[in-house]
Design a protein around this motif. Structure first.
Motif, PDB file in Angstrom:
ATOM      1  N   CYS A 101     -23.037  23.964 -30.205  1.00  0.00           N
ATOM      2  CA  CYS A 101     -22.849  23.357 -31.615  1.00  0.00           C
ATOM      3  C   CYS A 101     -23.340  21.966 -31.682  1.00  0.00           C
ATOM      4  CB  CYS A 101     -21.396  23.449 -32.098  1.00  0.00           C
ATOM      5  SG  CYS A 101     -20.685  25.030 -32.408  1.00  0.00           S
ATOM      6  N   TRP A 135     -16.828  28.797 -41.465  1.00  0.00           N
ATOM      7  CA  TRP A 135     -16.499  27.464 -41.217  1.00  0.00           C
ATOM      8  C   TRP A 135     -14.837  27.329 -40.822  1.00  0.00           C
ATOM      9  CZ3 TRP A 135     -18.747  23.247 -40.062  1.00  0.00           C
ATOM     10  CH2 TRP A 135     -18.062  22.039 -40.063  1.00  0.00           C
ATOM     11  N   ALA A 184     -22.485  28.137 -40.734  1.00  0.00           N
ATOM     12  CA  ALA A 184     -21.200  27.443 -40.884  1.00  0.00           C
ATOM     13  C   ALA A 184     -20.915  27.254 -42.466  1.00  0.00           C
ATOM     14  CB  ALA A 184     -21.491  26.025 -40.245  1.00  0.00           C
TER      15      ALA A 184
END
Length: 258
Positions: free
Chosen positions: A82, A21, A15
């Motif tokens: 996530c 991102w 990320a």
């Protein structure tokens, strides 16, 4: 860094890249095709595809063939994975940096948020989503569902799965056409079918348009079980997405990121 120092958790490594991102934040809002992500992030397709492969390899993003055009694929952010990855990254930094699931939405000052779920037949995916969101928010959200080509009745497996898994009875519900809800105001219009996404009418008042690319559990495919097991799997996926949608429903339209 000393040679013995541990590497950053995998989520942080993935990320931390600015483009990855950006892709994660776009997919957090809706499922998209590659060409749509290219437009949204303003980067070349080969670069976007490369970073999507990395995110898929890390288990954060999945892809499914479009039921509208099998040459296309929809990319989806695995919110549950996530959440696990973020929790692991937090605990790797400090044991107290875990987080609890978000609470159900509380009423907004301007009234209940309104959500419409749409699919083709309004006989499986969208009525399942309607029932689960209404059940989980205990009436604090105004929910409806409709279809572009409604079937004569709700699929019996959808009725059975909701009754068995969640104690919800939709046996008296009937599919309806999208035209029947055109005059209503919605904060969110969520398509659960790749086909209906292409023909969904304009509801005005600028609702937030979201797409969840979910296969029709009533249609035989090569990607998973059919019949009752497919409905169980579909209801579980929709329920996961709804639980992550719920915190957004507490926000005003101005607070939700575009």
């Amino acid at each position: 860094m000393r040679p013995s120092d541990p590497a950053a958790p995998a989520f942080v490594q993935l990320a931390a890249h600015p483009l990855r991102w950006k892709l994660l934040t776009e997919l957090a809002a809706s499922d998209y095709r590659v060409r749509e992500l290219v437009e949204r992030v303003g980067q070349p397709q080969n670069l976007v595809s490369y970073h999507l492969r990395l995110l898929r390899g890390g288990g954060l993003v999945t892809a499914r063939r479009s039921s509208f055009d099998a040459r296309d694929s929809y990319y989806h952010l695995d919110l549950r994975q996530c959440a696990h990855a973020l929790a692991h990254a937090g605990s790797a930094l400090h044991p107290a940096l875990g987080f609890a699931p978000a609470p159900p939405p509380s009423p907004r000052p301007e009234g209940r948020p309104a959500v419409l779920f749409a699919c083709t037949g309004n006989s499986a995916r969208s009525p399942i989503a309607e029932a689960l969101l209404r059940h989980r928010t205990d009436g604090q959200v105004e929910v409806a569902s409709a279809g572009s080509h409604p079937k004569p009745r709700i699929h019996s497996d959808a009725v059975q799965v909701l009754r068995e898994q969640h104690g919800i009875d939709i046996s008296g519900q009937r599919p309806r056409h999208l035209d029947t809800v055109l005059g209503r105001r919605f904060d969110y219009v969520i398509s659960l079918c790749d086909k209906v996404r292409e023909v969904c009418p304009d509801f005005g008042d600028q609702p937030r348009l979201v797409h969840w690319s979910i296969p029709d559990p009533a249609t035989a495919t090569s990607t998973g079980p059919v019949g009752h097991p497919a409905f169980v799997r579909t209801a579980a996926e929709i329920d996961t997405r709804i639980r992550y949608l719920m915190p957004l429903l507490t926000l005003t339209p101005q607070e939700v990121q575009p």
